[in-house]
Design a protein around this motif. Structure first.
Motif, short mmCIF file in Angstrom:
data_model
loop_
_atom_site.label_atom_id
_atom_site.label_comp_id
_atom_site.label_asym_id
_atom_site.label_seq_id
_atom_site.Cartn_x
_atom_site.Cartn_y
_atom_site.Cartn_z
N SER A 67 0.83 -1.21 0.00
CA SER A 67 0.00 0.00 0.00
C SER A 67 0.86 1.25 0.00
O SER A 67 0.55 2.25 -0.67
CB SER A 67 -0.93 0.01 1.21
OG SER A 67 -1.89 -1.02 1.12
N ALA A 68 1.97 1.23 0.74
CA ALA A 68 2.88 2.37 0.75
C ALA A 68 3.50 2.57 -0.62
O ALA A 68 3.65 3.72 -1.09
CB ALA A 68 3.96 2.17 1.81
N LYS A 69 3.85 1.48 -1.30
CA LYS A 69 4.42 1.58 -2.65
C LYS A 69 3.41 2.14 -3.63
O LYS A 69 3.73 2.98 -4.48
CB LYS A 69 4.89 0.20 -3.12
CG LYS A 69 6.05 -0.38 -2.33
CD LYS A 69 7.31 0.44 -2.52
CE LYS A 69 8.51 -0.20 -1.85
NZ LYS A 69 9.74 0.63 -2.00
N VAL A 70 2.16 1.69 -3.52
CA VAL A 70 1.11 2.17 -4.40
C VAL A 70 0.83 3.65 -4.14
O VAL A 70 0.64 4.45 -5.07
CB VAL A 70 -0.17 1.32 -4.23
CG1 VAL A 70 -1.35 1.92 -5.00
CG2 VAL A 70 0.09 -0.10 -4.71
N MET A 71 0.83 4.04 -2.88
CA MET A 71 0.59 5.44 -2.53
C MET A 71 1.72 6.32 -3.07
O MET A 71 1.46 7.45 -3.53
CB MET A 71 0.44 5.59 -1.03
CG MET A 71 0.14 7.02 -0.56
SD MET A 71 -1.42 7.69 -1.22
CE MET A 71 -2.61 6.89 -0.12
N GLU A 72 2.96 5.85 -3.03
CA GLU A 72 4.07 6.61 -3.61
C GLU A 72 3.77 6.96 -5.06
O GLU A 72 3.94 8.11 -5.50
CB GLU A 72 5.36 5.78 -3.57
CG GLU A 72 6.04 5.67 -2.23
CD GLU A 72 7.30 4.83 -2.34
OE1 GLU A 72 7.87 4.75 -3.46
OE2 GLU A 72 7.71 4.24 -1.33
N LYS A 73 3.36 5.96 -5.82
CA LYS A 73 3.08 6.17 -7.24
C LYS A 73 1.94 7.16 -7.44
O LYS A 73 1.98 8.01 -8.33
CB LYS A 73 2.72 4.83 -7.89
CG LYS A 73 3.86 3.82 -7.92
CD LYS A 73 4.89 4.19 -8.96
CE LYS A 73 5.89 3.06 -9.16
NZ LYS A 73 6.93 3.39 -10.17
N ALA A 74 0.91 7.07 -6.59
CA ALA A 74 -0.22 7.98 -6.70
C ALA A 74 0.20 9.41 -6.40
O ALA A 74 -0.28 10.36 -7.06
CB ALA A 74 -1.35 7.53 -5.77
N ILE A 75 1.08 9.60 -5.42
CA ILE A 75 1.57 10.93 -5.08
C ILE A 75 2.32 11.54 -6.26
O ILE A 75 2.12 12.71 -6.62
CB ILE A 75 2.47 10.88 -3.83
CG1 ILE A 75 1.63 10.59 -2.58
CG2 ILE A 75 3.24 12.19 -3.64
CD1 ILE A 75 2.44 10.29 -1.33
N ILE A 76 3.19 10.76 -6.88
CA ILE A 76 3.95 11.24 -8.03
C ILE A 76 3.01 11.59 -9.18
O ILE A 76 3.16 12.63 -9.84
CB ILE A 76 4.98 10.19 -8.46
CG1 ILE A 76 6.06 10.04 -7.37
CG2 ILE A 76 5.63 10.57 -9.79
CD1 ILE A 76 6.95 8.84 -7.55
N ARG A 77 2.01 10.75 -9.41
CA ARG A 77 1.05 11.02 -10.49
C ARG A 77 0.24 12.28 -10.20
O ARG A 77 -0.09 13.04 -11.12
CB ARG A 77 0.13 9.81 -10.67
CG ARG A 77 0.84 8.62 -11.28
CD ARG A 77 -0.06 7.40 -11.34
NE ARG A 77 -1.13 7.56 -12.31
CZ ARG A 77 -1.26 6.82 -13.41
NH1 ARG A 77 -0.35 5.90 -13.70
NH2 ARG A 77 -2.27 7.01 -14.23
N ALA A 78 -0.06 12.52 -8.93
CA ALA A 78 -0.82 13.73 -8.57
C ALA A 78 -0.07 14.98 -8.97
O ALA A 78 -0.66 15.96 -9.46
CB ALA A 78 -1.09 13.74 -7.06
N VAL A 79 1.25 14.98 -8.76
CA VAL A 79 2.08 16.13 -9.11
C VAL A 79 2.25 16.25 -10.62
O VAL A 79 2.07 17.32 -11.20
CB VAL A 79 3.46 16.01 -8.41
CG1 VAL A 79 4.43 17.04 -8.97
CG2 VAL A 79 3.30 16.19 -6.91
N GLU A 80 2.59 15.13 -11.26
CA GLU A 80 2.87 15.18 -12.69
C GLU A 80 1.63 15.52 -13.52
O GLU A 80 1.72 16.25 -14.51
CB GLU A 80 3.46 13.85 -13.14
CG GLU A 80 4.86 13.60 -12.56
CD GLU A 80 5.46 12.28 -13.00
OE1 GLU A 80 4.70 11.39 -13.46
OE2 GLU A 80 6.69 12.13 -12.87
#
Length: 319
Positions: free
Chosen positions: A293-306
């Motif tokens: 879940s932490a790994k998935v959240m990392e990706k979501a955070i990056i996508r939110a910015v990009e």
């Protein structure tokens, strides 16, 4: 492990409504079969509603929906509209006298971007919920609760960067984990895979990123009101079956993604919150799901910015 769409869960709905002129909005996650939920609140200034429903000390009543919104505490009015929408569709906890939809909500502070006088309200919540009942809105960036999100605000909005809403999901041999997040941090945003800063505090000419920690050190003996203008809020969704106690642990473990991507994080000027929702019956280990879940959240955070990137000229028009 493969990337999937959030719609591949099949039993959730997602609806985002935004006011592009006022730069605010809300996002509703609807659980078609209801969901047991946990929550982790690590920030010092949260704006939230009904989060005690996620405590393992309260009754084991599953939630109907979670709302993420802008508007700071004013945005909590969204839940009134969400409840009305769900009730009108015969959805809610049956008390014997009436149906009471169970809805949790967390808000970001976006009043410093766009109009401070326009906030997500009951009508916006109703419309976002209606959308969630009908579809899975997979838009990212400057949509829904992410419409007015920004990061790197230690020197005020003129030196901040735009952020938004991000979505990411995976499937590991039938185990599905998805993250929906609105990134609105006081701190800077980093890609943990490279260590590279991808959004955050800029100099006054907006020509380069500057180190927010150096700014904090200079403030050491010069108290500065950092204004509670922040908060990163998100939700983990999994088809693994867990009770509230384990979901609270998963939400807590997911906080590692915030620590790896956001610096600083969880300050008294943030209201950082993470929900964790179980929408299935797959048997899985809580440690594995929390780690993934932490790994998935990392990706979501990056996508939110990009997904939210806009020109400096456009950003400054609404500051």
């Amino acid at each position: 492990m493969k990337e999937i769409r959030i719609s591949d869960f099949g039993n959730i709905g997602l609806g985002s409504i935004e006011d592009n002129e006022a730069k605010t909005g809300c996002t509703v996650i609807y659980f078609k079969d209801k969901a047991m939920c946990g929550v982790d609140i690590s920030g010092g200034g949260p704006a939230s509603r009904e989060t005690p429903l996620c405590s393992n000390l309260t009754a084991d009543n599953p939630l109907d929906a979670i709302c993420l919104s802008g508007g700071s505490a004013y945005g909590l009015a969204c839940s009134d509209g969400i409840m009305k929408c769900l009730e009108s569709h015969n959805i809610g906890y049956n008390t014997g006298n009436a149906l009471v939809p169970l809805v949790c909500q967390s808000c970001i502070y976006d009043l410093g971007y766009g109009s401070s006088l326009v906030r997500p309200d009951s009508d916006m919540g109703y419309r976002a919920c209606l959308k969630a009942l009908e579809m899975v809105d997979e838009r990212e960036g400057n949509v829904g609760a992410g419409c007015g999100a920004s990061v790197g605000k230690a020197l005020g909005m003129a030196c901040a960067s735009k952020s938004g809403l991000g979505i990411y999901a995976i499937d590991v041999d039938g185990l599905k984990i998805g993250a929906i997040v609105v990134v609105n941090a006081l701190g800077d945003i980093f890609d943990p895979a490279t260590g590279k800063k991808i959004a955050g505090l800029k100099d006054h000419k907006r020509e380069r990123f500057i180190d927010i920690n150096e700014v904090f050190i200079k403030m050491l003996n010069k108290p500065k009101d950092l204004f509670n203008a922040n908060t990163t809020i998100g939700c983990i969704i999994t088809n693994a079956k867990f009770d509230k106690a384990k979901l609270n642990k998963i939400a807590q473990m997911t906080r590692n993604a915030y620590a790896r991507c956001i610096d600083p994080v969880g300050t008294m000027a943030d209201g950082d919150s993470i929900y964790a929702a179980s929408v299935g019956s797959v048997e899985a280990d809580v440690n594995l799901v929390g780690t993934l879940s932490a790994k998935v959240m990392e990706k979501a955070i990056i996508r939110a910015v990009e997904a939210a990137k806009i020109s400096d000229e456009e950003f400054l028009r609404y500051v």
